[in-house]
Write a protein that holds these residues in place. Structure first.
Motif, PDB file in Angstrom:
ATOM      1  N   HIS A  23     -18.586  65.950  17.339  1.00 28.55           N
ATOM      2  CA  HIS A  23     -17.531  65.397  16.497  1.00 28.55           C
ATOM      3  C   HIS A  23     -16.298  65.196  17.346  1.00 28.55           C
ATOM      4  O   HIS A  23     -16.186  65.708  18.444  1.00 28.55           O
ATOM      5  CB  HIS A  23     -17.250  66.280  15.288  1.00 28.55           C
ATOM      6  CG  HIS A  23     -16.895  67.695  15.619  1.00 28.55           C
ATOM      7  ND1 HIS A  23     -15.662  68.060  16.055  1.00 28.55           N
ATOM      8  CD2 HIS A  23     -17.631  68.823  15.592  1.00 28.55           C
ATOM      9  CE1 HIS A  23     -15.635  69.357  16.267  1.00 28.55           C
ATOM     10  NE2 HIS A  23     -16.813  69.847  16.006  1.00 28.55           N
ATOM     11  N   GLU A  57     -19.181  75.483   7.207  1.00 28.03           N
ATOM     12  CA  GLU A  57     -18.820  76.447   8.240  1.00 28.03           C
ATOM     13  C   GLU A  57     -17.306  76.543   8.314  1.00 28.03           C
ATOM     14  O   GLU A  57     -16.594  75.614   7.943  1.00 28.03           O
ATOM     15  CB  GLU A  57     -19.358  76.006   9.605  1.00 28.03           C
ATOM     16  CG  GLU A  57     -20.862  75.942   9.676  1.00 28.03           C
ATOM     17  CD  GLU A  57     -21.360  75.456  11.029  1.00 28.03           C
ATOM     18  OE1 GLU A  57     -20.538  75.230  11.952  1.00 28.03           O
ATOM     19  OE2 GLU A  57     -22.582  75.300  11.162  1.00 28.03           O
ATOM     20  N   THR A  59     -14.279  76.745  10.960  1.00 24.94           N
ATOM     21  CA  THR A  59     -13.861  76.634  12.354  1.00 24.94           C
ATOM     22  C   THR A  59     -12.607  77.488  12.486  1.00 24.94           C
ATOM     23  O   THR A  59     -12.228  78.188  11.537  1.00 24.94           O
ATOM     24  CB  THR A  59     -13.575  75.175  12.754  1.00 24.94           C
ATOM     25  OG1 THR A  59     -12.412  74.717  12.058  1.00 24.94           O
ATOM     26  CG2 THR A  59     -14.764  74.263  12.453  1.00 24.94           C
ATOM     27  N   CYS A  62     -10.250  74.959  10.196  1.00 23.14           N
ATOM     28  CA  CYS A  62     -10.743  74.056   9.144  1.00 23.14           C
ATOM     29  C   CYS A  62     -12.011  74.586   8.485  1.00 23.14           C
ATOM     30  O   CYS A  62     -12.670  75.473   9.007  1.00 23.14           O
ATOM     31  CB  CYS A  62     -11.124  72.694   9.725  1.00 23.14           C
ATOM     32  SG  CYS A  62      -9.834  71.778  10.550  1.00 23.14           S
ATOM     33  N   TYR A  63     -12.333  73.980   7.354  1.00 25.34           N
ATOM     34  CA  TYR A  63     -13.677  74.082   6.796  1.00 25.34           C
ATOM     35  C   TYR A  63     -14.426  72.840   7.259  1.00 25.34           C
ATOM     36  O   TYR A  63     -13.941  71.722   7.124  1.00 25.34           O
ATOM     37  CB  TYR A  63     -13.665  74.112   5.270  1.00 25.34           C
ATOM     38  CG  TYR A  63     -13.249  75.440   4.678  1.00 25.34           C
ATOM     39  CD1 TYR A  63     -13.819  76.633   5.113  1.00 25.34           C
ATOM     40  CD2 TYR A  63     -12.298  75.503   3.672  1.00 25.34           C
ATOM     41  CE1 TYR A  63     -13.449  77.848   4.563  1.00 25.34           C
ATOM     42  CE2 TYR A  63     -11.928  76.711   3.110  1.00 25.34           C
ATOM     43  CZ  TYR A  63     -12.499  77.881   3.560  1.00 25.34           C
ATOM     44  OH  TYR A  63     -12.132  79.084   3.016  1.00 25.34           O
ATOM     45  N   GLU A  64     -15.608  73.053   7.803  1.00 29.47           N
ATOM     46  CA  GLU A  64     -16.458  71.961   8.269  1.00 29.47           C
ATOM     47  C   GLU A  64     -17.621  71.842   7.283  1.00 29.47           C
ATOM     48  O   GLU A  64     -18.299  72.826   6.997  1.00 29.47           O
ATOM     49  CB  GLU A  64     -16.956  72.279   9.668  1.00 29.47           C
ATOM     50  CG  GLU A  64     -17.786  71.201  10.293  1.00 29.47           C
ATOM     51  CD  GLU A  64     -18.129  71.522  11.750  1.00 29.47           C
ATOM     52  OE1 GLU A  64     -18.644  70.617  12.412  1.00 29.47           O
ATOM     53  OE2 GLU A  64     -17.891  72.661  12.212  1.00 29.47           O
ATOM     54  N   TYR A  66     -21.121  69.777   6.115  1.00 34.03           N
ATOM     55  CA  TYR A  66     -22.240  68.873   6.389  1.00 34.03           C
ATOM     56  C   TYR A  66     -22.830  68.529   5.031  1.00 34.03           C
ATOM     57  O   TYR A  66     -23.262  69.427   4.297  1.00 34.03           O
ATOM     58  CB  TYR A  66     -23.297  69.549   7.265  1.00 34.03           C
ATOM     59  CG  TYR A  66     -22.782  69.921   8.632  1.00 34.03           C
ATOM     60  CD1 TYR A  66     -22.942  69.048   9.706  1.00 34.03           C
ATOM     61  CD2 TYR A  66     -22.133  71.129   8.861  1.00 34.03           C
ATOM     62  CE1 TYR A  66     -22.474  69.379  10.971  1.00 34.03           C
ATOM     63  CE2 TYR A  66     -21.665  71.466  10.123  1.00 34.03           C
ATOM     64  CZ  TYR A  66     -21.839  70.586  11.172  1.00 34.03           C
ATOM     65  OH  TYR A  66     -21.371  70.913  12.416  1.00 34.03           O
ATOM     66  N   GLU A  76     -20.382  64.588   8.382  1.00 35.94           N
ATOM     67  CA  GLU A  76     -19.752  65.840   8.777  1.00 35.94           C
ATOM     68  C   GLU A  76     -18.264  65.619   8.515  1.00 35.94           C
ATOM     69  O   GLU A  76     -17.679  64.677   9.041  1.00 35.94           O
ATOM     70  CB  GLU A  76     -20.014  66.093  10.256  1.00 35.94           C
ATOM     71  CG  GLU A  76     -19.284  67.260  10.829  1.00 35.94           C
ATOM     72  CD  GLU A  76     -19.507  67.394  12.335  1.00 35.94           C
ATOM     73  OE1 GLU A  76     -19.227  68.474  12.846  1.00 35.94           O
ATOM     74  OE2 GLU A  76     -19.939  66.419  12.983  1.00 35.94           O
ATOM     75  N   PHE A  78     -14.230  67.437   7.699  1.00 33.59           N
ATOM     76  CA  PHE A  78     -13.378  68.599   7.890  1.00 33.59           C
ATOM     77  C   PHE A  78     -12.313  68.616   6.799  1.00 33.59           C
ATOM     78  O   PHE A  78     -11.769  67.570   6.434  1.00 33.59           O
ATOM     79  CB  PHE A  78     -12.712  68.538   9.263  1.00 33.59           C
ATOM     80  CG  PHE A  78     -13.705  68.665  10.383  1.00 33.59           C
ATOM     81  CD1 PHE A  78     -13.958  69.889  10.951  1.00 33.59           C
ATOM     82  CD2 PHE A  78     -14.396  67.559  10.841  1.00 33.59           C
ATOM     83  CE1 PHE A  78     -14.887  70.013  11.976  1.00 33.59           C
ATOM     84  CE2 PHE A  78     -15.327  67.666  11.860  1.00 33.59           C
ATOM     85  CZ  PHE A  78     -15.579  68.901  12.434  1.00 33.59           C
ATOM     86  N   ARG A  86      -8.927  66.252   3.036  1.00 32.95           N
ATOM     87  CA  ARG A  86      -9.817  65.903   4.136  1.00 32.95           C
ATOM     88  C   ARG A  86      -8.992  65.596   5.382  1.00 32.95           C
ATOM     89  O   ARG A  86      -7.972  64.913   5.314  1.00 32.95           O
ATOM     90  CB  ARG A  86     -10.673  64.705   3.750  1.00 32.95           C
ATOM     91  CG  ARG A  86     -11.733  64.424   4.780  1.00 32.95           C
ATOM     92  CD  ARG A  86     -12.779  63.510   4.252  1.00 32.95           C
ATOM     93  NE  ARG A  86     -13.723  63.195   5.329  1.00 32.95           N
ATOM     94  CZ  ARG A  86     -14.685  62.321   5.235  1.00 32.95           C
ATOM     95  NH1 ARG A  86     -14.860  61.667   4.102  1.00 32.95           N
ATOM     96  NH2 ARG A  86     -15.489  62.093   6.235  1.00 32.95           N
ATOM     97  N   GLU A  89     -10.378  62.554  12.117  1.00 32.81           N
ATOM     98  CA  GLU A  89     -10.328  62.708  13.559  1.00 32.81           C
ATOM     99  C   GLU A  89      -9.042  62.136  14.105  1.00 32.81           C
ATOM    100  O   GLU A  89      -8.514  61.167  13.581  1.00 32.81           O
ATOM    101  CB  GLU A  89     -11.528  61.991  14.206  1.00 32.81           C
ATOM    102  CG  GLU A  89     -12.846  62.629  13.873  1.00 32.81           C
ATOM    103  CD  GLU A  89     -14.003  61.954  14.566  1.00 32.81           C
ATOM    104  OE1 GLU A  89     -13.786  61.346  15.635  1.00 32.81           O
ATOM    105  OE2 GLU A  89     -15.108  62.033  14.053  1.00 32.81           O
TER     106      GLU A  89
END
Length: 90
Positions: A23, A57, A59, A62-64, A66, A76, A78, A86, A89
């Motif tokens: 990512h 997950e 990080t 952040c919350y990641e 999928y 994917e 974040f 949200r 990138e």
């Protein structure tokens, strides 16, 4: 010959796996962990919006997530752990 096939298969799987988890540069605003809202709350919010969550997950910031978005596209994404906005990138 069998060894070459094995190595080739391993190389293909490695490249495929690394691109699946790759990512861009995503950074959320940093908050103390006690200010993070529960990830289950984010999951419920997204599911109400039509997302199908595969895995979530944490990080460092952040919350990641999928998932499949409401249009059925695998993504994917974040999310800010405090606001659930949200994060795109950079």
């Amino acid at each position: 010959m069998k060894t070459i096939k094995t190595l080739l298969c391993a190389a293909i799987l490695t490249v495929g796996a690394s691109s699946a988890f790759a990512h861009g540069n995503v950074t959320c605003k940093e908050y103390p962990k006690n200010e993070w809202r529960p990830h289950t709350e984010l999951q419920q919010k997204l599911e109400k919006e039509g997302w199908v969550i595969r895995r979530m997950e944490k990080t460092a910031t952040c919350y990641e997530v999928y998932a499949k978005d409401p249009k059925g596209k695998r993504i994917e994404a974040f999310f800010d752990p405090k606001t659930f906005e949200r994060v795109e990138e950079e």
